[in-house]
Scaffold this motif. Structure first.
Motif, short mmCIF file in Angstrom:
data_model
loop_
_atom_site.label_atom_id
_atom_site.label_comp_id
_atom_site.label_asym_id
_atom_site.label_seq_id
_atom_site.Cartn_x
_atom_site.Cartn_y
_atom_site.Cartn_z
N GLN A 1 -13.62 -32.56 -21.19
CA GLN A 1 -12.20 -32.75 -21.41
C GLN A 1 -11.59 -33.17 -20.08
O GLN A 1 -11.91 -32.61 -19.04
N LEU A 2 -10.71 -34.14 -20.14
CA LEU A 2 -10.12 -34.71 -18.94
C LEU A 2 -8.60 -34.54 -18.98
O LEU A 2 -7.98 -34.81 -20.01
N VAL A 3 -8.03 -34.12 -17.86
CA VAL A 3 -6.59 -33.93 -17.77
C VAL A 3 -6.09 -34.61 -16.50
O VAL A 3 -6.47 -34.19 -15.39
N GLU A 4 -5.26 -35.63 -16.66
CA GLU A 4 -4.68 -36.33 -15.52
C GLU A 4 -3.39 -35.65 -15.06
O GLU A 4 -2.68 -35.04 -15.86
N SER A 5 -3.10 -35.81 -13.78
CA SER A 5 -1.84 -35.34 -13.22
C SER A 5 -1.53 -36.16 -11.98
O SER A 5 -2.37 -36.93 -11.51
N GLY A 6 -0.33 -35.97 -11.47
CA GLY A 6 0.04 -36.63 -10.23
C GLY A 6 0.93 -37.85 -10.37
O GLY A 6 1.36 -38.43 -9.38
N GLY A 7 1.17 -38.24 -11.61
CA GLY A 7 2.06 -39.37 -11.82
C GLY A 7 3.50 -39.01 -11.50
O GLY A 7 3.84 -37.86 -11.25
N GLY A 8 4.34 -40.03 -11.50
CA GLY A 8 5.75 -39.79 -11.24
C GLY A 8 6.45 -41.07 -10.87
O GLY A 8 5.93 -42.17 -11.07
N LEU A 9 7.64 -40.89 -10.32
CA LEU A 9 8.48 -42.01 -9.90
C LEU A 9 8.40 -42.14 -8.38
O LEU A 9 8.58 -41.16 -7.66
N VAL A 10 8.13 -43.35 -7.93
CA VAL A 10 8.02 -43.59 -6.49
C VAL A 10 8.62 -44.95 -6.19
O VAL A 10 8.60 -45.85 -7.03
N THR B 1 -22.33 -35.25 -13.21
CA THR B 1 -23.26 -36.35 -13.43
C THR B 1 -22.63 -37.51 -14.20
O THR B 1 -23.30 -38.49 -14.49
N TYR B 2 -21.35 -37.40 -14.52
CA TYR B 2 -20.67 -38.44 -15.29
C TYR B 2 -20.13 -39.54 -14.37
O TYR B 2 -19.59 -39.25 -13.29
N ALA B 3 -20.24 -40.75 -14.81
CA ALA B 3 -19.51 -41.84 -14.17
C ALA B 3 -18.05 -41.76 -14.62
O ALA B 3 -17.76 -41.30 -15.72
N VAL B 4 -17.14 -42.17 -13.77
CA VAL B 4 -15.73 -42.06 -14.09
C VAL B 4 -15.00 -43.36 -13.80
O VAL B 4 -15.42 -44.13 -12.93
N GLY B 5 -13.93 -43.56 -14.52
CA GLY B 5 -13.13 -44.75 -14.32
C GLY B 5 -11.65 -44.44 -14.47
O GLY B 5 -11.29 -43.44 -15.11
N TRP B 6 -10.83 -45.26 -13.88
CA TRP B 6 -9.38 -45.22 -14.06
C TRP B 6 -8.94 -46.53 -14.70
O TRP B 6 -9.36 -47.62 -14.28
N ALA C 1 2.77 -48.07 -15.08
CA ALA C 1 1.95 -47.98 -16.29
C ALA C 1 1.61 -46.52 -16.54
O ALA C 1 1.90 -45.64 -15.72
N VAL C 2 0.97 -46.29 -17.67
CA VAL C 2 0.33 -45.01 -17.91
C VAL C 2 -1.11 -45.14 -17.41
O VAL C 2 -1.81 -46.09 -17.77
N TYR C 3 -1.52 -44.20 -16.60
CA TYR C 3 -2.85 -44.23 -16.01
C TYR C 3 -3.75 -43.21 -16.71
O TYR C 3 -3.35 -42.05 -16.88
N GLN D 1 -5.33 -37.79 -21.42
CA GLN D 1 -4.12 -38.13 -22.17
C GLN D 1 -3.21 -39.09 -21.42
O GLN D 1 -2.29 -39.65 -21.98
N GLY D 2 -3.46 -39.28 -20.15
CA GLY D 2 -2.70 -40.22 -19.36
C GLY D 2 -1.59 -39.57 -18.55
O GLY D 2 -1.10 -38.50 -18.89
N THR D 3 -1.23 -40.22 -17.47
CA THR D 3 -0.11 -39.79 -16.64
C THR D 3 0.71 -41.01 -16.27
O THR D 3 0.17 -42.06 -15.97
N HIS D 4 2.04 -40.85 -16.34
CA HIS D 4 2.92 -41.98 -16.12
C HIS D 4 3.17 -42.22 -14.64
O HIS D 4 3.48 -41.29 -13.88
#
Length: 125
Positions: A3-12, A31-36, A92-94, A117-120
């Motif tokens: 399960q993956l949970v993104e955070s850290g998005g915001g307005l800049v 051991t998983y490869a990951v992507g954004w 974007a939503v990342y 689920q993505g982070t804006h």
């Protein structure tokens, strides 16, 4: 399964920086490869960056090379995307994504099986 949970998005403001995090839970995430990937309003999801499971190899979209850096902390089961010199076009939503062994193509979203689920991210001019 992970399960993956993104955070850290915001307005800049343009020129600023953000660091996105993707925290994983589940077995053997190290051991998983990951992507954004990112998806801007009205556009298809697009590749941003990816990393092999040890981070030995990394891949970037041409538009972010030199400004974005993907990294991972294996001890924390967390993947990061450091984004510098931000411009409004990256608004974007990342999403982070994972593949248990390494996708056939790191740049293709359909190759990944697990998604957060993505982070804006909004960059103002």
């Amino acid at each position: 399964q992970v399960q993956l949970v993104e955070s850290g998005g915001g307005l800049v403001q343009a020129g600023g920086s953000l660091r996105l995090s993707c925290a994983a839970s589940g077995r053997s995430f190290s051991t998983y490869a990951v992507g954004w990937f990112r998806q801007a309003p009205g556009k298809e999801r697009a590749f941003v960056a990816a990393s092999t499971w040890r981070g030995i190899s990394t891949y970037y979209a041409d538009s972010v090379k030199g400004r974005f850096t993907i990294s991972r902390d294996l001890a924390k089961d967390t993947v990061y995307l450091q984004m510098n010199s931000l411009i409004p076009d990256v608004t974007a939503v990342y999403f982070c994504a994972a593949h248990p062994t390494g996708p056939a193509s790191y740049r293709e979203d359909k190759a990944y099986g697990f998604w957060g689920q993505g982070t804006h991210v909004t960059v103002s001019s």
